[in-house]
Design a protein around this motif. Structure first.
Motif, PDB file in Angstrom:
ATOM      1  N   THR A  29       0.732  -1.461  -0.212  1.00  0.00           N
ATOM      2  CA  THR A  29      -0.214   0.251  -0.260  1.00  0.00           C
ATOM      3  C   THR A  29       0.784   0.961  -0.019  1.00  0.00           C
ATOM      4  O   THR A  29       1.588   1.100   0.580  1.00  0.00           O
ATOM      5  CB  THR A  29      -0.732  -0.456   1.066  1.00  0.00           C
ATOM      6  N   PHE A  80      -4.028  -1.812   9.019  1.00  0.00           N
ATOM      7  CA  PHE A  80      -3.362  -2.408   7.410  1.00  0.00           C
ATOM      8  C   PHE A  80      -2.942  -3.966   7.726  1.00  0.00           C
ATOM      9  O   PHE A  80      -2.646  -4.211   8.678  1.00  0.00           O
ATOM     10  CB  PHE A  80      -2.394  -1.263   7.038  1.00  0.00           C
ATOM     11  N   LEU A  94       2.868  -0.427   4.151  1.00  0.00           N
ATOM     12  CA  LEU A  94       2.421   0.578   3.683  1.00  0.00           C
ATOM     13  C   LEU A  94       3.862   1.644   3.837  1.00  0.00           C
ATOM     14  O   LEU A  94       4.536   1.581   4.867  1.00  0.00           O
ATOM     15  CB  LEU A  94       1.885   0.895   5.027  1.00  0.00           C
TER      16      LEU A  94
END
Length: 144
Positions: free
Chosen positions: A14, A28, A32
């Motif tokens: 991400t 998450f 990330l």
């Protein structure tokens, strides 16, 4: 960047790009990479390896709780890491950093406490503070 693996093996899946602001808490899985801004708490899902990479211009205004973090930007809140913290030369934390392994480059700034977390110990800074401030503390007189 995307697909790059960090030391704990969590691939970056991400990306929150520069110029993007997320308001609210963010959870998450995996990896990330942040180049934007998050106003809220950031946490990696427990039981799943989580890596947070924070770019030099990125800002988080809230607490962070992940397995590992590579920090080159700014966090205004407590950072609780279950495994490894890497603070780059542009890193700034305005809060406590709880860690198991810490790597800190020259120029990195922490305006708070560095709290070592023993392997298998509870991750919260409050628990670490109790460990060091309790009456049963084994301390050599005159040393702090």
């Amino acid at each position: 960047m995307f697909g790059k693996k960090h030391s704990d093996g969590a691939a970056i899946a991400t990306l929150i790009g520069a110029g993007t602001t997320v308001t609210g808490d963010l959870g998450f899985r995996g990896g990330l990479h942040l180049d934007g801004r998050i106003i809220g708490d950031v946490s990696g899902e427990a039981g799943v390896p989580s890596t947070l990479a924070i770019g030099k211009d990125a800002v988080i205004e809230g607490s962070v709780e992940v397995d590992s973090v590579v920090l080159n930007g700014t966090v205004r809140g407590d950072v609780t890491v279950r495994e490894r913290v890497e603070l780059g030369p542009m890193a700034q934390v305005d809060g406590n950093v709880t860690y198991q392994v810490l790597e800190m480059a020259a120029g990195a700034r922490v305006n708070g406490r560095l709290i070592h977390r023993r392997e298998g110990a509870q991750a919260s800074p409050d628990a670490a503070a109790e460990d060091t401030a309790g009456p049963d503390r084994d301390e050599t007189p005159g040393l702090r």
